[in-house]
Write an enzyme that holds these catalytic residues in place. Structure first.
Site, PDB file in Angstrom:
ATOM      1  N   CYS A  47      16.829 -27.088   7.528  1.00  0.00           N
ATOM      2  CA  CYS A  47      15.922 -28.072   8.099  1.00  0.00           C
ATOM      3  C   CYS A  47      16.673 -29.390   8.349  1.00  0.00           C
ATOM      4  O   CYS A  47      17.515 -29.466   9.222  1.00  0.00           O
ATOM      5  CB  CYS A  47      14.697 -28.246   7.201  1.00  0.00           C
ATOM      6  SG  CYS A  47      13.274 -28.994   8.019  1.00  0.00           S
ATOM      7  N   HIS A  92      12.958 -22.415   5.748  1.00  0.00           N
ATOM      8  CA  HIS A  92      13.354 -22.722   4.370  1.00  0.00           C
ATOM      9  C   HIS A  92      13.481 -21.463   3.512  1.00  0.00           C
ATOM     10  O   HIS A  92      12.498 -21.062   2.855  1.00  0.00           O
ATOM     11  CB  HIS A  92      12.321 -23.656   3.734  1.00  0.00           C
ATOM     12  CG  HIS A  92      12.323 -25.036   4.275  1.00  0.00           C
ATOM     13  ND1 HIS A  92      13.022 -26.071   3.690  1.00  0.00           N
ATOM     14  CD2 HIS A  92      11.708 -25.564   5.372  1.00  0.00           C
ATOM     15  CE1 HIS A  92      12.828 -27.186   4.378  1.00  0.00           C
ATOM     16  NE2 HIS A  92      12.032 -26.909   5.413  1.00  0.00           N
ATOM     17  N   GLU A 109      14.875 -21.247   0.680  1.00  0.00           N
ATOM     18  CA  GLU A 109      14.722 -21.620  -0.733  1.00  0.00           C
ATOM     19  C   GLU A 109      13.258 -21.656  -1.150  1.00  0.00           C
ATOM     20  O   GLU A 109      12.961 -21.673  -2.347  1.00  0.00           O
ATOM     21  CB  GLU A 109      15.394 -22.979  -0.991  1.00  0.00           C
ATOM     22  CG  GLU A 109      14.642 -24.214  -0.557  1.00  0.00           C
ATOM     23  CD  GLU A 109      14.688 -24.489   0.942  1.00  0.00           C
ATOM     24  OE1 GLU A 109      14.135 -25.517   1.367  1.00  0.00           O
ATOM     25  OE2 GLU A 109      15.284 -23.674   1.693  1.00  0.00           O
TER      26      GLU A 109
END
Length: 227
Positions: A86, A194, A196
């Site tokens: 991002c 994302h 994560e």
């Protein structure tokens, strides 16, 4: 393998990244503040999402000049894996480690929801745990994720298999629905979604964990020797 999570003023996904590595992957990880001059001792570099320096001027434009970025560039040039997610992707673009630029999303609205990605290249240190053509569920959260580049750059990215992830459905106007790209050497990956935030099923998907597992496996295969 030891990871560095770079923290800029305005980063807000650094703790998510730290958790993904420490608890999801079970690997060693430390936060590294933006004014550090060295990344010696780290094997993988992670630039998290957020709004570094308030996104003043444009996303990633000021963070690119942070002291730590000289060390990030050195690590990338040395062949170490560098992942920007991002805002981290935007910083890598501003730093010239990846080609292209980011524009405001089509519709000029912030997008925050799970999306489907197709794995376009499973032959990288970041994606070896996937199979080409896999469709994975990973969330996005961005206002400036509309990837743009000129025709020559786009052709080169496609011909060199540098497009690693592509949106299954158009969401933000990105050229060729590009969600993630690598550099020509394959050791720098920038992506808007994302991973994560998709490392355990309680979050709605664990599809992102394979990306970090791929990085760890690649490092072990290239750095760990057996007697």
């Amino acid at each position: 393998m030891k990871f560095a999570v770079i923290v800029f003023p305005g980063s807000n996904c650094d703790s998510d990244m730290y958790h993904a590595i420490k608890d999801g992957l079970g690997a060693e990880v430390e936060y590294v503040w933006h004014d550090e001059a060295s990344l010696e001792g780290f094997d993988g570099i992670l630039l998290p999402g957020g709004f570094s320096y308030g996104d003043y001027l444009r996303s990633g434009a000021i963070a690119r000049f942070s002291k730590v970025m000289n060390a990030v560039i050195e690590a990338a040039n040395a062949g170490k894996p560098v992942l920007g997610v991002c805002n981290g992707f935007q910083i890598l673009l501003e730093a010239g480690l990846l080609p292209g630029a980011m524009k405001r999303n089509e519709g000029l609205k912030f997008i925050c929801r799970p999306v489907q990605l197709q794995v376009e290249n499973a032959n990288t240190m970041f994606t070896a745990g996937y199979t080409k053509g896999d469709v994975i569920n990973v969330p996005v959260a961005h206002g400036e994720g509309n990837y743009e580049c000129d025709e020559e750059t786009l052709s080169r990215l496609e011909e060199n298999n540098q497009v690693v992830f592509r949106y299954v459905n158009a969401i933000n106007g990105s050229r060729n629905q590009i969600a993630g790209i690598t550099n020509e050497q394959g050791n720098v990956l920038g992506m808007m979604p994302h991973p994560e935030r998709a490392v355990e099923e309680i979050l709605g998907s664990a599809d992102g964990l394979k990306l970090f597992q791929s990085m760890l496996r690649n490092w072990r295969e290239t750095h760990v020797t057996t007697a």
